[in-house]
Motif scaffolding. Structure first.
Motif, PDB file in Angstrom:
ATOM      1  N   GLN A 201      41.108  60.578   0.834  1.00  0.00           N
ATOM      2  CA  GLN A 201      40.409  60.108   1.731  1.00  0.00           C
ATOM      3  C   GLN A 201      38.902  59.917   1.454  1.00  0.00           C
ATOM      4  O   GLN A 201      38.309  59.063   1.535  1.00  0.00           O
ATOM      5  N   ALA A 202      38.252  61.151   0.982  1.00  0.00           N
ATOM      6  CA  ALA A 202      36.938  61.185   0.734  1.00  0.00           C
ATOM      7  C   ALA A 202      36.539  60.444  -0.637  1.00  0.00           C
ATOM      8  O   ALA A 202      35.557  59.593  -0.376  1.00  0.00           O
TER       9      ALA A 202
ATOM     10  N   TRP B 115      40.711  54.587   9.331  1.00  0.00           N
ATOM     11  CA  TRP B 115      39.548  55.664   9.779  1.00  0.00           C
ATOM     12  C   TRP B 115      38.785  55.533  10.834  1.00  0.00           C
ATOM     13  O   TRP B 115      38.434  56.723  11.356  1.00  0.00           O
TER      14      TRP B 115
ATOM     15  N   SER C 256      34.832  58.936  11.498  1.00  0.00           N
ATOM     16  CA  SER C 256      36.101  58.689  10.868  1.00  0.00           C
ATOM     17  C   SER C 256      37.088  59.819  11.408  1.00  0.00           C
ATOM     18  O   SER C 256      36.755  61.046  11.717  1.00  0.00           O
ATOM     19  N   SER C 257      38.545  59.413  11.479  1.00  0.00           N
ATOM     20  CA  SER C 257      39.570  60.403  11.474  1.00  0.00           C
ATOM     21  C   SER C 257      39.733  61.024  10.341  1.00  0.00           C
ATOM     22  O   SER C 257      39.593  60.211   9.381  1.00  0.00           O
ATOM     23  N   GLY C 258      40.147  62.142  10.172  1.00  0.00           N
ATOM     24  CA  GLY C 258      40.566  62.771   8.954  1.00  0.00           C
ATOM     25  C   GLY C 258      39.394  63.438   8.377  1.00  0.00           C
ATOM     26  O   GLY C 258      38.268  63.703   9.008  1.00  0.00           O
ATOM     27  N   SER C 259      39.332  63.845   7.059  1.00  0.00           N
ATOM     28  CA  SER C 259      38.306  64.423   6.319  1.00  0.00           C
ATOM     29  C   SER C 259      37.785  63.484   5.411  1.00  0.00           C
ATOM     30  O   SER C 259      38.531  62.951   4.596  1.00  0.00           O
ATOM     31  N   PRO C 260      36.299  63.372   5.086  1.00  0.00           N
ATOM     32  CA  PRO C 260      35.239  63.917   5.884  1.00  0.00           C
ATOM     33  C   PRO C 260      34.629  63.334   7.039  1.00  0.00           C
ATOM     34  O   PRO C 260      35.126  62.068   7.140  1.00  0.00           O
ATOM     35  N   SER C 261      34.414  63.877   8.123  1.00  0.00           N
ATOM     36  CA  SER C 261      33.881  63.353   9.316  1.00  0.00           C
ATOM     37  C   SER C 261      32.620  64.119   9.837  1.00  0.00           C
ATOM     38  O   SER C 261      32.255  65.100   9.109  1.00  0.00           O
TER      39      SER C 261
ATOM     40  N   GLY D 218      30.880  63.788   6.862  1.00  0.00           N
ATOM     41  CA  GLY D 218      31.255  62.382   6.742  1.00  0.00           C
ATOM     42  C   GLY D 218      30.248  61.405   6.708  1.00  0.00           C
ATOM     43  O   GLY D 218      30.052  60.270   5.936  1.00  0.00           O
TER      44      GLY D 218
ATOM     45  N   TRP E 157      27.913  61.576   3.593  1.00  0.00           N
ATOM     46  CA  TRP E 157      28.849  61.064   2.550  1.00  0.00           C
ATOM     47  C   TRP E 157      28.838  59.545   2.471  1.00  0.00           C
ATOM     48  O   TRP E 157      28.410  59.100   1.357  1.00  0.00           O
TER      49      TRP E 157
END
Length: 395
Positions: free
Chosen positions: A219-220, A254, A285-290, A294, A297
């Motif tokens: 995801q990142a 996301w 965002s859901s997940g990583s990074p957040s 996030g 980033w």
């Protein structure tokens, strides 16, 4: 940071805290600060930078700011200008991502309306000042007027690029002389070799990132690729990038569509570039990074193309503009740029801000405060926000 780049950072930090009104208004704030007040740039060179950034994809006002910082302190100055102008709104939008309802309700009713009206005065002052300097004769006044009419009648991003492209040969035909312009004051010597490397890096990342995502799915990396492409391929600034971002982040899960729209509303309440909306999306965002990671980033990902393109193009641009024929073409281009800003003064700046007699009166007072009372823009901005609250309460 060097002493010079630190001074650049401080000036742009103040602008990042007070520059409401969108990219066209930002250009007005920049002109007042760096052409009129500090005299870091000449009027002609400032208009040349606007013309260059209109041609490049990405956030035009942020790129102009980077170019001003570069002209003052080289690459560290460009970075300092970006940091100062971007961090206030980025931090605010990351905080909005953590508590959107709380922070949104804390914005007084009418404050944003007042700030929009002040933006009308800021843009009007910039158009008037640039018009007096860059359109001193009938030929350039005509180019300005035709450019404004065309952009208003053909409301597409490509129309601005077409106007600039057409104005160049007209300027070459009408204003060609053998006089070579002086280089911009204190502009560091830029190497075309470095510029070439930066432009190649831009292209390599644009094509390599999607391949990396397909080979190493995460995801990142996918988020970095999506935000980099959004910053690399969009012309016309922050509002144009929104559909691209929505198509990337909502279907991927996301952020939800409701969160996206709520964050966009919050982005209207902060100063600085609208591209910092990427910081909100990364933080929410859901997940990583957040969160903070996030947000930073995605903020870096969407602005890297602007850095690479601008700093890659400037060495070639600074050499081209010293050519007498190019300078003749730029006289036509600069007149067209004034026309584009004049069109923007009407649509969207005026049409989105002035809806009543009270709005007009506030805009008139703000214009007089800037042009004749010579009050600093940040003070007029604060007063405009307070006046908007008062007008809303009375009505």
């Amino acid at each position: 940071m060097t002493a010079t780049s630190w001074s650049v950072f401080k000036v742009f930090l103040r602008l990042g805290l007070t520059s409401f009104g969108g990219p066209v208004a930002h250009l007005g704030y920049f002109r007042e600060e760096f052409v009129t007040r500090r005299r870091w740039l000449t009027e002609n060179y400032y208009a040349d930078l606007i013309a260059l950034c209109q041609f490049l994809p990405g956030p035009a006002s942020s790129q102009v700011g980077m170019a001003v910082g570069y002209s003052r302190a080289g690459y560290s100055g460009a970075l300092a200008a970006w940091l100062g102008f971007t961090l206030p709104s980025a931090i605010a939008l990351i905080l909005f991502a953590w508590g959107l309802v709380k922070f949104g309700n804390a914005v007084p009713s009418g404050a944003i309306d007042g700030l929009k009206v002040v933006a009308v005065a800021v843009v009007a002052q910039a158009v008037w000042g640039m018009g007096r300097n860059l359109c001193p004769d009938l030929s350039r006044i005509t180019i300005m007027a035709l450019a404004a009419c065309f952009v208003l009648l053909v409301p597409f991003v490509w129309a601005q690029l077409a106007v600039i492209a057409l104005a160049a040969p007209v300027g070459l035909l009408l204003f060609n002389t053998n006089k070579t312009p002086a280089p911009p004051p204190q502009s560091p010597a830029a190497k075309t070799g470095v510029g070439f490397v930066l432009l190649v890096t831009f292209a390599v990342l644009l094509f390599a990132l999607p391949l990396l995502v397909s080979v190493y799915p995460s995801q990142a990396l996918a988020m970095f690729d999506s935000f980099y492409r959004a910053g690399a391929l969009v012309f016309g600034g922050g509002h144009v990038v929104l559909p691209l971002l929505q198509a990337e982040v909502v279907p991927a899960g996301w952020v939800s569509n409701d969160t996206f729209l709520a964050g966009y509303g919050a982005a209207q309440a902060v100063p600085g570039p609208l591209f910092t909306f990427a910081a909100f999306l990364g933080a929410a965002s859901s997940g990583s990074p957040s969160g903070w990671a996030g947000g930073l980033w995605c903020l870096i990902a969407i602005f890297i193309p602007a850095f690479l393109l601008l700093l890659g193009a400037l060495p070639f641009w600074d050499r081209l503009r010293l050519n007498a024929r190019i300078q003749a073409a730029l006289k036509g281009v600069n007149a067209a740029v004034v026309g584009i800003l004049l069109a923007a003064l009407y649509q969207p700046v005026w049409t989105s801000a002035v809806h009543s007699v009270e709005d007009f009166a506030l805009g008139l007072l703000a214009l007089i405060a800037l042009m004749f009372w010579k009050l600093p823009p940040w003070l007029v901005v604060l007063a405009g926000g307070g006046a908007g609250v008062a007008i809303k309460a009375i009505s």
